[in-house]
Design a protein around this motif. Structure first.
Motif, short mmCIF file in Angstrom:
data_model
loop_
_atom_site.label_atom_id
_atom_site.label_comp_id
_atom_site.label_asym_id
_atom_site.label_seq_id
_atom_site.Cartn_x
_atom_site.Cartn_y
_atom_site.Cartn_z
N ARG A 157 0.86 -1.19 0.00
CA ARG A 157 0.00 0.00 0.00
C ARG A 157 0.89 1.24 0.00
O ARG A 157 1.76 1.38 0.86
N GLU A 271 -2.38 -1.46 -3.34
CA GLU A 271 -3.33 -0.39 -3.03
C GLU A 271 -2.62 0.96 -3.15
O GLU A 271 -1.46 1.10 -2.74
N GLN A 273 -3.37 5.08 -2.21
CA GLN A 273 -4.25 6.03 -1.54
C GLN A 273 -3.80 7.44 -1.87
O GLN A 273 -2.74 7.90 -1.42
N GLN A 307 -8.97 6.19 -3.59
CA GLN A 307 -8.50 4.81 -3.49
C GLN A 307 -8.43 4.16 -4.87
O GLN A 307 -9.29 4.36 -5.72
N HIS A 309 -6.74 0.26 -6.69
CA HIS A 309 -6.04 -0.99 -6.39
C HIS A 309 -5.92 -1.83 -7.66
O HIS A 309 -6.65 -1.64 -8.64
#
Length: 331
Positions: A157, A271, A273, A307, A309
């Motif tokens: 992430r 991921e 962000q 977000q 992914h």
């Protein structure tokens, strides 16, 4: 664009038609060299160079290197991955052979499992553009047990700050020991833009950070990730660590994140962000296979809350990347 839509020479079309008669029938060719022999025959009959074949594949949105084409026709490699098999379908069309005639000659896939992983393993430095600095840094740490740890799962992430800089990368790995006494893995991170400040590598769960080596000029950092307890064969461990970048302000990389795999991984989740007030204009994933040099691309959606992914199953060896473009700044 001017000059992009040239008519195919009649000579090439006639030769392509002849290929349908020269390709051997699949059931009559059980030898291991059936596929490369048929591919060589088709390429020779088409009158096209490998460069020209690559160009026509690219016009179809398919990226296959000249090296991969050469390997395929020589028998040194064969297309096996999903993206390679998809490219082979387009290659049949470019060469003018019957659909499925080349694919039918591939035969059964190579063995899977541990034997397949070991046979497909590539050296860590070979996955990086600056391979020499990576090799030198690896000599400063102990990564000898890396080859005896199977990476079952990887979850990364990355948090991107409002100023478009990289703030934090959190990593979770599920590892399985293939021999007794396995106690460490290795992390290699490329800043992409040398001169940026290096992140601090912090342990989070079931591990500690061992020796760390950096190359300021190349912008590469490597570190030992040492497990809390050595594993016996067949035992698994979950390790968490993070790369924390200094800031704010946070330094900006090349607006991408890449994870490189030396062997296949069952599951990889990436991921991203973004700050909801600083969303990218476009985001896409792409993968590169080091053996066949094939590339695939796909758009990645970014939600209003920032977000995004991407997921890969049974991926590797190779490089899995997500890159993004920012909105143009108003003058």
């Amino acid at each position: 664009m001017g000059g992009g839509a040239t008519r195919e020479p009649v000579r090439e079309l006639h030769r392509a038609g002849d290929v349908r008669r020269t390709l051997p029938h699949p059931v009559d060719n059980l030898a291991a060299d059936a596929f490369p022999t048929a591919l060589r025959t088709a390429i020779q009959a088409s009158g096209l160079s490998l460069d020209r074949i690559q160009y026509r594949l690219r016009a179809r949105g398919v990226s296959v290197s000249v090296t991969a084409l050469s390997y395929w026709q020589s028998g040194r490699r064969r297309p096996e991955r999903a993206e390679s098999l998809a490219a082979l379908g387009h290659l049949e069309s470019v060469l003018g052979v019957a659909p499925g005639s080349l694919i039918a000659l591939l035969g059964p896939p190579r063995p899977r499992g541990r034997v397949q992983r070991e046979s497909s393993r590539v050296p860590i430095p070979s996955l990086f553009p600056a391979s020499e600095p990576v090799s030198k840094l690896l000599k400063q740490i102990d990564f000898t047990t890396e080859t005896a740890l199977t990476k079952l799962s990887q979850h990364d992430r990355m948090d991107i700050a409002t100023d478009r800089g990289e703030r934090r990368i959190a990593v979770r790995q599920v590892l399985r020991a293939e021999r007794d006494g396995m106690d460490r893995t290795v992390m290699v991170y490329d800043l992409e833009r040398p001169g940026r400040p290096f992140p601090e590598v912090d342990s989070q769960q079931s591990c500690k950070i061992g020796r760390v080596a950096r190359d300021e000029d190349a912008g590469i950092i490597v570190a030992e990730i040492i497990l809390d307890t050595p594993l016996v064969r067949g035992e698994t461990a979950i390790v968490d660590y993070a790369l924390n970048f200094p800031g704010p302000p946070y330094s900006r990389g090349d607006d991408s994140y890449c994870r490189r795999f030396t062997t296949p991984v069952r599951e990889f989740v990436l991921e991203l962000q973004f700050d909801p007030d600083a969303l990218p204009a476009y985001c896409e994933l792409y993968t590169v296979n080091p053996e066949e040099q094939t590339t695939t691309r796909r758009k990645v959606e970014v939600t209003p809350n920032g977000q995004a992914h991407a997921v890969a199953l049974d991926f590797g060896p190779g490089t899995f990347c997500v890159r993004w473009d920012w909105p143009r700044e108003r003058a």
